[in-house]
Each structure stands twice: as C-alpha cells, then as structure tokens.
Design an enzyme around this catalytic site. Structure first.
Site, short mmCIF file in Angstrom:
data_model
loop_
_atom_site.label_atom_id
_atom_site.label_comp_id
_atom_site.label_asym_id
_atom_site.label_seq_id
_atom_site.Cartn_x
_atom_site.Cartn_y
_atom_site.Cartn_z
N TRP A 101 22.93 -16.03 7.28
CA TRP A 101 22.49 -14.98 6.36
C TRP A 101 21.81 -15.54 5.12
O TRP A 101 20.78 -15.03 4.68
CB TRP A 101 23.67 -14.07 6.01
CG TRP A 101 24.22 -13.45 7.26
CD1 TRP A 101 25.44 -13.65 7.81
CD2 TRP A 101 23.53 -12.56 8.16
NE1 TRP A 101 25.57 -12.97 8.99
CE2 TRP A 101 24.41 -12.29 9.22
CE3 TRP A 101 22.26 -11.99 8.16
CZ2 TRP A 101 24.05 -11.45 10.28
CZ3 TRP A 101 21.89 -11.15 9.21
CH2 TRP A 101 22.79 -10.89 10.25
N ASP A 171 25.09 -12.23 -2.11
CA ASP A 171 25.29 -11.32 -0.98
C ASP A 171 26.77 -11.37 -0.63
O ASP A 171 27.27 -12.38 -0.15
CB ASP A 171 24.43 -11.79 0.20
CG ASP A 171 24.68 -11.02 1.49
OD1 ASP A 171 25.54 -10.11 1.49
OD2 ASP A 171 24.02 -11.32 2.49
N LYS A 195 31.36 -4.01 6.83
CA LYS A 195 32.42 -4.98 7.12
C LYS A 195 33.75 -4.51 6.51
O LYS A 195 34.73 -4.33 7.22
CB LYS A 195 32.07 -6.35 6.53
CG LYS A 195 30.66 -6.82 6.79
CD LYS A 195 30.39 -7.17 8.23
CE LYS A 195 29.02 -7.79 8.39
NZ LYS A 195 28.73 -8.17 9.77
#
Length: 359
Positions: A101, A171, A195
């Site tokens: 990511w 993030d 999540k």
C-alpha cells in the site's frame, strides 16, 4: 451459525451492528423511510452524520484545529489526491516503501511530482520498518508519508516518527481505532473504513486546518480538500450506507472500552497466534518482531502444500480467509476489532492441532 471471518477486508463487523442495520433498513427508527433513501441535505441523515463525526472526534481525542469528514472513492483515491494537493512544483515529498500500500501510494505520487524514497524495505522483502527515532525528513519536503499497517506484509508501526516542521501524513486504513493515536503528531490521517470501522465505500479524512494553506492552485472541485472541508464531506452525495454503519461501529467501540479497550483486545488476540508461532519450529513468521502487526498476522509453513492443506482444513472448521495475499503467498489471519476473542483462540488451538498431525 456464523463463520469465523479472518479476511483482510472487507472484514468482520460486530453482530450487534449488523442486527441494527437489519432492523432499521426499511424504516429508520420509525421515520417512515430508510436511511439509504434519505436526502443528505439536512434531516435524519445529517443528524446521524454529525453524531458519527462527533463520536469519531471523541474516540481519537481529535483537536479542534482538525477537520473530520468522509469521502467516497476508497483510500486508493487519496494516493492521487494527496500529491495533487500538497506536492508542490519544484519540491519533493518523502515516502517510505514498506509494502504494497505504501508502495502504490509512492508510485502514484511519482507520476505527479518529485518523490524522495526515505526508506525502502525491498532488501528485507518488506518485513521490517525503520526505527522511528532514526527518521529524518529531507530538507524542505512538502510532507512525509507512511502507511501505519501493511495488511499484506503484516508489519505495523508501533510508534511514529517526529517529523518536526514537515507534515506527517498516514494511511491508517487497517489499524485505525485499534489503539490510541496522538492525532496532533499528524497533519493528516486517512483510510478506508472496511477493516475496522464498517463496510466498504467510505474513506475517513482527518486533516489539520493549516494544510489547506499548502495546497496547489487550480485544483478541480472534487480533488480539492478545501472544498470538502468547507462542506464537511458533503460536496456531493456521500456513501450513506457505509457512513451509517461506521456510526454504529463507533458506538460499539465506545461501549467496549474505546481505543484503549480495542488495544487490549488486539494484544490478547494477536498474542494467541504469535505465541503458537514463536513456540513452534513448524510455523514461521517472516516479520521483524518489533514491528509485527496486531491486525494482520502473516505466517508460513514448511511447504506450500501444507499451507494449502491448512487453508482447506480450516475452512471445514468454519475459519475463512486464512490464505495469504496472492502476491506473497503463505497464510494470514486478520484480527480486526470486531473479530471475537474466541475466534482467535479457536484459530490458535487449530494451529496446534494441525502441527500435531502434520509436523
């Protein structure tokens, strides 16, 4: 009977929240229509939305000089929005490459301006992180960017660097509200909600006001954070269902000890699995112990054949989502906030039995 959900995302939600969504889907608290049918301009949606934002502020003790709102487009859209807004012409931004990511964010930013790779985990196959105390942003950097938890590689920043006058952007898609965070250390925190906070569709934005003074000029409306801050994320129709569910999850977190309670649960749940790994010559964790993720535990077995057998037999026991990401293989157990403690304990027991039979 519900399965044990170890998928990395979309991930498990509290059963109480799913039941509340079910019970109010057609008629929201006697209002005569569903929340997902209501206008986002005032009325029952905005009442719910304002309460959701207030609970988010409360849970993270977000200072008054930060905006909080939700956008659509997923966290991946922010890989572009951040450099479009804050990577100024002739300057550079610092990125740490710590896994899938963070790497994708750095690659997208490099298409829009100058990117300085402050740390590259490629040599270790993205199994470790820099010591936060050693982090030194490059002089004049527009911002310093990191991903707090890499779901694929199973590594997590256990502490965060002090970047001084260089804005720190993170993030936190996969570990938000799994622990307390000092928001004042960051200029911006963002993440997808799918999540730890709700169903896929919404992205939360937490941004210090002064970042809006650092923007590039000439941005289109949707790509301009100032536009969204002014409208508290309601410039266009927001992802209503996702936000409604997030609001319910936030109340569930508040009722279960807040961020501190989630941290205690995360330590205990991940401890079940890491204890099995560390006491075994059969299971192996490739991740540096000092930065192991509490949200995504990755591990290997002696062969890929045994890993496939593990996944197949676990599914028969009602344990889903244990296959590692296709890019790295292996096994992965995601232990997000809503995963029941007993599910983590059941997985640990299954791991012991599997080793006994196959070790």
């Amino acid at each position: 009977m519900r399965k044990m959900n170890f998928f990395a995302g979309p991930s498990t939600l509290p059963v109480e929240v799913l039941e509340q969504l079910r019970d109010n889907m057609v008629d929201y608290h006697g209002k005569g229509l569903s929340m997902i049918e209501a206008s986002h301009r005032g009325g029952m949606f905005e009442e719910m939305y304002d309460e959701c934002l207030a609970d988010f502020r409360r849970l993270l003790s977000i200072p008054d000089d930060y905006d909080v709102y939700f956008l659509g487009g997923g966290a991946t859209l922010q890989f572009t929005m951040i450099p479009m807004n804050f990577l100024l012409e002739g300057k550079s931004a610092d990125y740490v490459r710590t896994g899938s990511w963070a790497n994708k964010a750095a690659d997208d930013a490099a298409k829009l301006g100058n990117v300085n790779i402050a740390f590259d985990g490629k040599e270790s196959n993205f199994t470790t992180l820099p010591d936060p105390a050693s982090v030194k942003p490059s002089e004049g950097a527009c911002y310093y960017y990191l991903c707090s938890n890499e779901t694929i590689g199973g590594i997590e920043w256990q502490d965060f660097p002090d970047t001084g006058s260089v804005p720190l952007i993170a993030d936190m898609s996969s570990d938000i509200l799994s622990r307390p965070v000092d928001v004042s250390k960051f200029a911006m925190i963002y993440g997808g909600v799918q999540k730890n906070l709700g169903p896929a569709g919404a992205t939360f934005i937490i941004m210090r006001h002064d970042m809006l003074d650092r923007r590039n000029p000439g941005l289109t409306a949707y790509m301009d954070y100032a536009k969204h801050a002014k409208d508290k994320g309601l410039y266009n129709t927001p992802p209503v269902f996702s936000i409604w569910a997030v609001g319910l999850v936030l109340k569930w977190i508040l009722a279960n000890g807040g961020a501190e309670g989630m941290l205690a649960h995360a330590i205990e749940k991940s401890g079940y699995i890491y204890d099995v790994i560390d006491s075994s010559d059969f299971f192996r964790s490739p991740v540096d112990k000092r930065c192991r993720s509490r949200m995504n535990v990755v591990f290997r077995l002696p062969s890929e054949e045994l890993e496939a057998k593990f996944v197949k037999e676990a599914e028969k026991e009602g344990m889903l989502g244990l296959k590692g990401h296709r890019s790295v293989g292996g096994l992965r157990a995601s232990l997000y906030n809503a995963l029941p403690m007993e599910d983590a304990a059941s997985l640990a027991q299954f791991m012991k039995e599997f080793e006994r039979r196959n070790g």
